[in-house]
Enzyme design. Structure first.
Site, PDB file in Angstrom:
ATOM      1  N   GLY A  53      32.852  42.028  25.958  1.00 21.74           N
ATOM      2  CA  GLY A  53      31.967  40.668  25.817  1.00 21.74           C
ATOM      3  C   GLY A  53      31.629  40.194  27.313  1.00 21.74           C
ATOM      4  CB  CYS A  54      32.158  40.710  30.958  1.00 23.60           C
ATOM      5  SG  CYS A  54      33.956  39.950  30.646  1.00 23.60           S
TER       6      CYS A  54
END
Length: 89
Positions: A53-54
Site C-alpha cells: 500500500g505504500c
C-alpha cells in the site's frame, strides 16, 4: 521496554525535531535518521517483509531477541526511509 523508557524515547525524538524552527532543517534531520538505520540485507527485500500500500517500496523485518522485538527496515525513498528511522528509533 517499559512505558517510562518508551516515553523517554518519544520525548528525545520530539526534542530533536523541535530544536529546529525551519522545516528544511527538520527535513535534513529526517534524512539523517534514515541514513542511520542498520543496513538491511538485500536478500530481505522480499514480499515477506514488504509493506503493501505504500507508493514507495518499504520493507520491515522484525526480530525477537531476549524478550524484545526489534526491526530492521529499508525504503527506496529517502524521505520515507527517514520516517521509518523515526519509527524504528
Amino acid at each position: 521496554m517499559g512505558i517510562m523508557e518508551m516515553q523517554e524515547r518519544i520525548k528525545n525524538i520530539t526534542d530533536e525535531f523541535t530544536q529546529y524552527n525551519d522545516w528544511e532543517d527538520r527535513y535534513k534531520l529526517l534524512i539523517k535518521l534514515g541514513r542511520s538505520l542498520t543496513p538491511m540485507d538485500e536478500a530481505d527485500h522480499t514480499e515477506k517483509y514488504k509493506i503493501k500500500g505504500c507508493q514507495s517500496q518499504v520493507w520491515l523485518k522484525p526480530s525477537y531477541q531476549q524478550g524484545k522485538v526489534s526491526f530492521i527496515a529499508d525504503s527506496d525513498a529517502v524521505l520515507v526511509k527517514g520516517i521509518i528511522g523515526v519509527l524504528v528509533k
